[in-house]
Design a protein around this motif. Structure first.
Motif, mmCIF file in Angstrom:
data_model
loop_
_atom_site.group_PDB
_atom_site.id
_atom_site.type_symbol
_atom_site.label_atom_id
_atom_site.label_comp_id
_atom_site.label_asym_id
_atom_site.label_seq_id
_atom_site.Cartn_x
_atom_site.Cartn_y
_atom_site.Cartn_z
ATOM 1 N N SER A 209 -1.141 6.468 26.528
ATOM 2 C CA SER A 209 -2.194 5.599 27.072
ATOM 3 C C SER A 209 -1.636 4.462 27.917
ATOM 4 O O SER A 209 -2.223 4.081 28.934
ATOM 5 C CB SER A 209 -3.046 5.018 25.936
ATOM 6 O OG SER A 209 -3.940 5.998 25.458
ATOM 7 N N ALA A 210 -0.491 3.913 27.505
ATOM 8 C CA ALA A 210 0.110 2.801 28.254
ATOM 9 C C ALA A 210 0.457 3.225 29.680
ATOM 10 O O ALA A 210 0.363 2.428 30.625
ATOM 11 C CB ALA A 210 1.358 2.305 27.529
ATOM 12 N N VAL A 211 0.834 4.501 29.862
ATOM 13 C CA VAL A 211 1.149 5.012 31.200
ATOM 14 C C VAL A 211 -0.136 5.361 31.956
ATOM 15 O O VAL A 211 -0.297 5.008 33.126
ATOM 16 C CB VAL A 211 2.066 6.253 31.104
ATOM 17 C CG1 VAL A 211 2.303 6.850 32.490
ATOM 18 C CG2 VAL A 211 3.393 5.881 30.454
ATOM 19 N N ALA B 8 6.323 5.292 28.662
ATOM 20 C CA ALA B 8 6.852 4.239 29.542
ATOM 21 C C ALA B 8 8.369 4.365 29.680
ATOM 22 O O ALA B 8 8.926 4.130 30.765
ATOM 23 C CB ALA B 8 6.469 2.865 28.991
ATOM 24 N N GLU B 9 9.029 4.733 28.586
ATOM 25 C CA GLU B 9 10.499 4.875 28.623
ATOM 26 C C GLU B 9 10.907 5.996 29.577
ATOM 27 O O GLU B 9 11.868 5.860 30.351
ATOM 28 C CB GLU B 9 11.034 5.181 27.211
ATOM 29 C CG GLU B 9 10.905 4.036 26.216
ATOM 30 C CD GLU B 9 9.478 3.850 25.702
ATOM 31 O OE1 GLU B 9 9.170 2.736 25.234
ATOM 32 O OE2 GLU B 9 8.680 4.817 25.776
ATOM 33 N N ARG B 10 10.194 7.102 29.539
ATOM 34 C CA ARG B 10 10.530 8.210 30.431
ATOM 35 C C ARG B 10 10.147 7.899 31.874
ATOM 36 O O ARG B 10 10.857 8.277 32.803
ATOM 37 C CB ARG B 10 9.829 9.490 29.947
ATOM 38 C CG ARG B 10 10.489 10.074 28.703
ATOM 39 C CD ARG B 10 9.807 11.328 28.223
ATOM 40 N NE ARG B 10 10.595 11.948 27.174
ATOM 41 C CZ ARG B 10 10.090 12.525 26.098
ATOM 42 N NH1 ARG B 10 8.771 12.578 25.931
ATOM 43 N NH2 ARG B 10 10.878 13.066 25.199
ATOM 44 N N GLY C 217 14.801 15.976 34.290
ATOM 45 C CA GLY C 217 13.865 16.335 35.346
ATOM 46 C C GLY C 217 13.220 15.140 36.028
ATOM 47 O O GLY C 217 12.865 15.204 37.207
ATOM 48 N N LEU C 218 13.041 14.048 35.287
ATOM 49 C CA LEU C 218 12.351 12.874 35.839
ATOM 50 C C LEU C 218 13.269 11.926 36.608
ATOM 51 O O LEU C 218 12.779 11.009 37.273
ATOM 52 C CB LEU C 218 11.667 12.080 34.716
ATOM 53 C CG LEU C 218 10.431 12.719 34.079
ATOM 54 C CD1 LEU C 218 9.873 11.799 33.005
ATOM 55 C CD2 LEU C 218 9.354 13.017 35.114
#
Length: 319
Positions: A288-290, A262-264, A226-227
């Motif tokens: 949180s990183a995103v 982040a990977e996605r 989807g992404l």
């Protein structure tokens, strides 16, 4: 059938939903909001457009964030703001919703900002006002049941236009509990009106809404699929009451399959923006990183939300 949101001249009388709202009115709201945002995009100007007007916040459902933004917006327009304590009000003693509205109308109200757990409550109030030809009164829907959240939809459109300039070449993904989300519905209706060519919803099959394919929405149960190559990602809040129900087993399981990491995010376009209506659940729908990363525009949404709500109120009740 006449649109209950428009007066006899086709002008905005109430803001109840983005479905069936003409494109030119949506763009007029977005353009008006732009005039309230400073050049730095970090603050919203104060103007006297609603001086002498009274705005009543009728929140039958809790939402500190939305109520506060409406209050700030009304005060930036120099309006008098009255926050009604619904839990202690006459409605808790058996008075009907419309009797409450009639009583407040007698107190020289000019606008009702209504949030209600029941879908259609703001429409009921607007119909009552229209039937009694109280043309000076206006209703703004601040969220009703699962139905609509038009100002959130408008601020989301403002944010998308601000960062992407144009709607005509975008792929937008809405992720999470779509079936219960009034934000998702308002966003989808607005994006269809504004010409977004590809809208996707992503989530477990239990949380995807039926009927969206008729609107041309593509539905995905696989986050990675989807992404792929999307320009905008709108994450929806996972409501606590859904967790550990038949619809959603655990927060850990949801994050494992549908949390934005982040990977996605790297599967989307390199300049994709990440949005969220708030409040965010870190480690549930978003890492949180995103949330704190350079592609997240969540805090900008909050600032733009004040300007958009100012635009709506000034168009409705401004002289």
């Amino acid at each position: 059938m006449l649109n209950p949101q428009l007066n006899s001249n086709g002008e905005l009388q109430h803001l109840l939903a983005l479905r069936d709202l003409p494109k030119d009115i949506i763009l007029h709201i977005l353009d008006t909001a732009t005039s309230f945002v400073s050049v730095s995009d970090r603050e919203v100007k104060k103007v006297p457009l609603l001086r002498g007007k009274s705005v009543f916040n009728l929140f039958f459902e809790n939402s500190t964030r939305t109520r506060t933004t409406f209050e700030i917006a009304a005060k930036r327009l120099s309006a008098d703001v009255i926050n009604l304590n619904i839990a202690a009000s006459s409605t808790s003693k058996g008075e009907t919703l419309l009797d409450t509205v009639d009583n407040l109308t007698s107190m020289n109200a000019d606008m009702f900002v209504v949030r209600h757990a029941q879908s259609g409550a703001p429409f009921l109030i607007a119909k009552h006002i229209n039937d009694h030809k109280r043309n000076h009164l206006h209703v703004v829907n601040a969220g009703d049941g699962r139905h609509a959240h038009p100002t959130q939809g408008l601020l989301d459109m403002y944010t998308i236009r601000h960062y992407k300039k144009d709607f005509s070449n975008l792929k937008v993904a809405i992720v999470g509990d779509v079936v219960h989300s009034r934000v998702a519905r308002s966003d989808i209706h607005a994006m269809k009106t504004l010409g977004v060519p590809e809208i996707r919803t992503i989530g477990p099959a239990t949380l995807l809404a039926s009927g969206l394919s008729e609107l041309g929405v593509r539905q995905f149960t696989n986050m990675e699929e989807g992404l792929k190559d999307v320009d905008v990602i709108i994450m929806l809040r996972v409501q606590n009451e859904r967790i550990n129900s038949a619809l959603l087993p655990t927060t850990q399981e949801f994050f494992k399959s549908y949390g934005l990491t982040a990977e996605r995010l790297a599967l989307a376009r390199p300049d994709a923006i990440v949005m969220h209506p708030g409040p965010i659940n870190r480690g549930v729908e978003i890492d949180s990183a995103v949330a704190d990363g350079s592609q997240a525009v969540i805090l900008s949404q909050v600032t733009f939300g004040i300007a958009v709500r100012m635009a709506v109120m000034s168009i409705l009740a401004g002289n």
